[in-house]
Design an enzyme around this catalytic site. Structure first.
Site, PDB file in Angstrom:
ATOM      1  N   HIS A 185       0.862  -1.187   0.000  1.00 54.35           N
ATOM      2  CA  HIS A 185       0.000   0.000   0.000  1.00 54.35           C
ATOM      3  C   HIS A 185       0.891   1.228   0.000  1.00 54.35           C
ATOM      4  CE1 HIS A 185       1.053   0.097   4.219  1.00 54.35           C
ATOM      5  NE2 HIS A 185       0.550  -1.110   4.385  1.00 54.35           N
ATOM      6  N   HIS A 224       3.997   1.306   2.261  1.00 53.88           N
ATOM      7  CA  HIS A 224       5.169   0.614   1.696  1.00 53.88           C
ATOM      8  C   HIS A 224       5.809   1.468   0.611  1.00 53.88           C
ATOM      9  CE1 HIS A 224       2.758  -3.093   2.899  1.00 53.88           C
ATOM     10  NE2 HIS A 224       3.904  -3.283   3.532  1.00 53.88           N
ATOM     11  N   GLY A 261       8.474   0.959   8.661  1.00 45.48           N
ATOM     12  CA  GLY A 261       7.415   1.920   8.987  1.00 45.48           C
ATOM     13  C   GLY A 261       7.246   2.054  10.493  1.00 45.48           C
ATOM     14  N   GLN A 320       8.456  -3.134  16.359  1.00 44.03           N
ATOM     15  CA  GLN A 320       9.285  -3.889  15.407  1.00 44.03           C
ATOM     16  C   GLN A 320      10.524  -3.074  15.011  1.00 44.03           C
ATOM     17  OE1 GLN A 320       7.870  -6.312  11.930  1.00 44.03           O
ATOM     18  NE2 GLN A 320       8.217  -4.401  10.835  1.00 44.03           N
ATOM     19  N   ARG A 348      -3.565  -5.458   6.341  1.00 39.73           N
ATOM     20  CA  ARG A 348      -4.756  -6.135   6.882  1.00 39.73           C
ATOM     21  C   ARG A 348      -6.040  -5.334   6.644  1.00 39.73           C
ATOM     22  NH1 ARG A 348      -0.775  -7.564  10.606  1.00 39.73           N
ATOM     23  NH2 ARG A 348      -0.515  -9.811  10.876  1.00 39.73           N
TER      24      ARG A 348
HETATM   25  O1  PAF Z   1       6.566  -5.432   8.789  1.00 41.67           O
HETATM   26  C1  PAF Z   1       6.521  -6.449   8.070  1.00 41.67           C
HETATM   27  O2  PAF Z   1       5.889  -6.491   7.034  1.00 41.67           O
HETATM   28  C2  PAF Z   1       7.280  -7.699   8.505  1.00 41.67           C
HETATM   29  O3  PAF Z   1       7.239  -7.856   9.867  1.00 41.67           O
HETATM   30  C3  PAF Z   1       8.737  -7.756   7.961  1.00 41.67           C
HETATM   31  C4  PAF Z   1       9.584  -6.630   8.524  1.00 41.67           C
HETATM   32  C5  PAF Z   1       8.716  -7.683   6.451  1.00 41.67           C
HETATM   33  C6  PAF Z   1       9.391  -9.073   8.362  1.00 41.67           C
HETATM   34  O4  PAF Z   1       8.706 -10.173   7.851  1.00 41.67           O
END
Ligand code: PAF
Length: 279
Positions: A34, A37, A148, A154, A188
């Site tokens: 999207h 990204h 992001g 993360q 999602r």
């Molecule tokens: O954020 C994501 O889409 C995932 O967690 C990643 C960083 C691609 C790892 O699979």
């Protein structure tokens, strides 16, 4: 744009570019791309000579098999989008190519960051994320990688990963990309029904109210406020947490000398949405 399914072919191609001192930017994704990204990929293209995007739905980071099964897949559209914005390389490995025989995560310690929030609700999730990100960093050896801020925890885990494992990759966090009504973009979101989609902007609206309260209300009162707000909707509040940005440790009062953020996770009919905002 070149598409790679095998890591050795990608490693070979990138090694030729590295010999010429080309800067490599990397954006890991699970596809269903999207505008969020897209902004990461554009950032990489602007700041590097070569941009690599991976599309790989990583099984080891899903604690819920149903979520993995239903994870949206839009490869054709993803490739078109990447081609249109000028991405150079796309890496689309199979699970076997990455994990060989054993589809398991390594186990990491990130000084407690991994145990907060998502860590409590998605057991083993960050071990899975760190395993795949480390594997990609080893294959691609990028100079810079882009993540992001929607998945803020993360981002902090990946920064810690590079520190702890001495991986020479600069990790850049990019601002959350939102729909016009404020809903944070997420792969999602396409799973939401029309009704669920119309309720979902409530998450960001509530976070914005919290920002307004941060200087006047106590943390306890803000928790109470958010809990009550969601009680009147069909959005099921999984957690609302105010934490210090670097450690992600929950705070009992806000110290404005430090950076703090409010984090939220909500469940709508089995679809998990997360968001966060700087206070
Ligand atoms: O954020 C994501 O889409 C995932 O967690 C990643 C960083 C691609 C790892 O699979």
């Amino acid at each position: 744009m070149q598409i790679f399914k095998k890591k050795n072919a990608l490693i070979h191609c990138l090694s030729l570019l590295k010999e010429k001192n080309k800067l490599i930017g990397f954006v890991p994704t699970m596809g269903a791309l999207h505008k969020g990204h897209q902004s990461l990929v554009k950032n990489s293209i602007e700041n590097n000579d070569v941009t690599v995007v991976s599309i790989f739905v990583n099984p080891t980071q899903f604690n819920n098999p149903d979520d993995l099964k239903k994870y949206p897949k839009t490869l054709k559209e993803d490739l078109e989008l990447l081609e249109n914005i000028g991405c150079d390389f796309v890496f689309i490995p199979t699970v076997e190519e990455i994990y060989a025989q054993a589809v398991v995560s390594k186990s990491y310690s990130f000084d407690g960051i991994e145990n907060q929030m998502e860590g409590k609700f998605r057991k083993g999730h960050f071990d899975g994320v760190a395993t795949i990100v480390q594997a990609f960093f080893e294959i691609i050896k990028p100079d810079t990688s882009y993540f992001g801020e929607k998945d803020f925890q993360q981002l902090q885990v990946v920064k810690k990963l590079t520190e702890k494992e001495n991986i020479p990759v600069k990790v850049i966090g990019c601002p959350i990309y939102r729909e016009n009504d404020g809903l944070a973009m997420s792969s999602r979101n396409i799973r939401l029904s029309k009704e669920q989609r119309s309720e979902a902007p409530f998450i960001y609206q509530t976070l914005k109210k919290v920002v307004g309260f941060a200087k006047t209300k106590s943390v306890k009162d803000m928790y109470e406020f958010v809990k009550n707000e969601f009680a009147t909707t069909s959005l099921e509040l999984e957690y609302f947490t105010i934490a210090e940005e670097n450690t992600l440790a929950e705070v009992s009062e806000i110290n404005f000398d430090k950076k703090n953020r409010a984090f939220i996770a909500v469940n709508i009919g089995g679809i998990r949405l997360i968001d966060n905002i700087s206070l």
